[in-house]
Design a protein around this motif. Sequence first.
Motif, mmCIF file in Angstrom:
data_model
loop_
_atom_site.group_PDB
_atom_site.id
_atom_site.type_symbol
_atom_site.label_atom_id
_atom_site.label_comp_id
_atom_site.label_asym_id
_atom_site.label_seq_id
_atom_site.Cartn_x
_atom_site.Cartn_y
_atom_site.Cartn_z
ATOM 1 N N ILE A 455 0.843 -1.197 0.000
ATOM 2 C CA ILE A 455 0.000 0.000 0.000
ATOM 3 C C ILE A 455 0.876 1.244 0.000
ATOM 4 O O ILE A 455 0.613 2.204 -0.741
ATOM 5 N N ALA A 456 1.944 1.223 0.798
ATOM 6 C CA ALA A 456 2.849 2.380 0.837
ATOM 7 C C ALA A 456 3.481 2.621 -0.530
ATOM 8 O O ALA A 456 3.608 3.763 -0.975
ATOM 9 N N ASP A 457 3.890 1.554 -1.211
ATOM 10 C CA ASP A 457 4.487 1.690 -2.536
ATOM 11 C C ASP A 457 3.511 2.338 -3.511
ATOM 12 O O ASP A 457 3.898 3.153 -4.350
ATOM 13 N N ASN A 458 2.243 1.966 -3.422
ATOM 14 C CA ASN A 458 1.243 2.514 -4.327
ATOM 15 C C ASN A 458 0.953 3.983 -4.034
ATOM 16 O O ASN A 458 0.758 4.777 -4.950
ATOM 17 N N ILE A 459 0.941 4.350 -2.767
ATOM 18 C CA ILE A 459 0.681 5.756 -2.425
ATOM 19 C C ILE A 459 1.834 6.636 -2.887
ATOM 20 O O ILE A 459 1.627 7.751 -3.383
ATOM 21 N N TYR A 461 3.730 6.114 -5.414
ATOM 22 C CA TYR A 461 4.049 5.783 -6.804
ATOM 23 C C TYR A 461 4.459 7.020 -7.602
ATOM 24 O O TYR A 461 5.351 6.963 -8.436
ATOM 25 N N GLY A 462 3.818 8.139 -7.344
ATOM 26 C CA GLY A 462 4.162 9.362 -8.072
ATOM 27 C C GLY A 462 5.289 10.156 -7.433
ATOM 28 O O GLY A 462 5.788 11.113 -8.033
ATOM 29 N N SER A 518 1.114 13.700 -4.345
ATOM 30 C CA SER A 518 1.824 14.401 -5.419
ATOM 31 C C SER A 518 1.553 15.903 -5.408
ATOM 32 O O SER A 518 2.179 16.649 -6.158
ATOM 33 N N ASP A 519 0.608 16.357 -4.569
ATOM 34 C CA ASP A 519 0.302 17.779 -4.371
ATOM 35 C C ASP A 519 0.019 18.493 -5.704
ATOM 36 O O ASP A 519 0.717 19.439 -6.079
ATOM 37 N N PRO A 520 -1.019 18.084 -6.438
ATOM 38 C CA PRO A 520 -1.300 18.691 -7.749
ATOM 39 C C PRO A 520 -1.976 20.050 -7.621
ATOM 40 O O PRO A 520 -2.662 20.329 -6.639
#
Length: 612
Positions: A455-459, A461-462, A518-520
Amino acid sequence: MAQNDFENKRDTADQKIDLRLWKRLIAYAMRHRRTVVSVMLVLLVVAGIDLAYPQLSRYAIDHFIEGGTTEGLWLYGLVYAALVVVQSLGVFLFVRGAGRLEMDMSYDIRQDAFAKLQQLSFSFYDTTSVGWLMARMVSDIARLSDMIAWSLVDLMWAGVFAVGIVAVLLAMNWKLGLLVLCITPVLAALCVFFQKRILKYQRAVRKTNSRITGAFNEGIMGAMTTKTLVREEASAAEFRELTGAMRTASIRSALLSALFMPLVMALGSISTALALSRGGSLVFAGAMGFGTLAAFISYTTQLFDPIQQLARILAEMQSAQASAERVIDLLDTQPDIVDSPEVKAEYGTAFAPRRGNWPPIAGGVEFRDVTFAYKTGETVLRDFNLKVEPGQTIALVGETGAGKSTIVNLVCRFYEPTAGQVLIDGVDYRERSQLWLHSALGYVLQTPHLFSGSIADNIRYGRKDATLDEVKRAAAMVRADRFIEALPDGYGTEVGEGGGRLSTGQKQLVCFARVVLSDPRIFVLDEATSSIDTETEQLIQNAIQTVLTGRTSFIVAHRLSTIRSADKILVIRGGRITEAGTHDELLALGGYYYSLYTHQYRAEATRNAFEA
């Protein structure tokens, strides 16, 4: 099952082997020039030793047998043994070098092909099946690297060896040599005859193989649908039809190849018989020595070994031509959306960005007289105009096919307007790089997608450099921390392929956290709550108020309860804005939005009453 345009194009293409394709592929081998050169030098040595063996036999017959002496036999044996050792070492070096070249080429082509897939526009994936792409990336590339590393190198050995034998034959007895070589034109005609037919069936095999790969993918992904609709027998019948077509084409191709090689061998036997007949007469007449005839027969027999190799390699090239066509087609595919040379020079590319030159993005978005039509010819938007101030939340509602997703895809520059302009902070976004815009986007899809890993890897990811504390803060902002921390391994929990170990709502919350991290500056929610349960929807609604604050946001909504707080709600019908305003203003208007909202409200109230 979707069929790729390239396959249709190749069905009508010229059936001759395209040497330009092979030049492109050989260029991959030349990236490893040192390996190629060393393999070729080794093969030249091996070919030279093969040419020397009949001369050694000739010397042995003339000197030791007919001469009736053993003088110099030990030296002869030493030379012969040395040649065997050198040749064995050469074969070892060849196998090692060719194997390394195959792996290096496969690596390079796959890297370039995958990089190309990252650059291609959404329109490419609209018309390209997964099966087509998987067949290119796996089986076709493996076949081509094997073909070039082994067969084309063998082709060089066969060519050098054949030319060497012809030269020796003509030097030993040019008349007898020409008699042996008279079979060559017949062999050339035979190759041309079989070339077209084998290539035709191999193209059919590769095309059907792509469809079979796609059928496997759809069968696996749609297994539940197949079972619930009781379509097992029908699906199996459709698959049998596909595999039957491939079997038929494969059998015909194999039959032609099976006929090809024996015919080549038969021609070789005829040539050897001619050499024996004429050469024997010369020996009895005293015009040729017995050792010379033995060497001549040996060369004649060996001549058709490289010719058989040439025939085999030619047949393999014909088979691999279909794979070469498809791989090169993929590598040559150009994205529909590309940055201009001036933009690339100023702002860089996706793989070499010049971030220092990127201007900051405030989030203002404007559509000016935008018209958009898909490649299929369907016009979705006509003279569309919209201005969104930085930080505003815009909701888009309307019927399926009205153009809502098209609008947000144009905002993201996944597509570009057919006519008109899309401006970001007052500048046509075609004057900036795609990566500049995409780095400021946060996009949450209707169907959440997770990658294999934790789950951490997916969060993260960006943002691969994000710390675990930052990951946890992002999860907390979207209320995903509750279910994550309840899992046995918490943020280290493996999600499985496609996130299969999590529920749809949990996957969607992880996707929200990934985007938040990712703070878009520009946030897009494309029906992100339409496929989740009511409880998760409530969590997301609460999170939206926090997450979207200060960001320009576009929400494509199916459930209108999620957009009541939007700064502006747009009703899209037929690619046009028919109503615009806040939630209260549109309810007061009493139009389409009022009808849609009250219908959903009553349905929701009825459902809650039944659940109670």
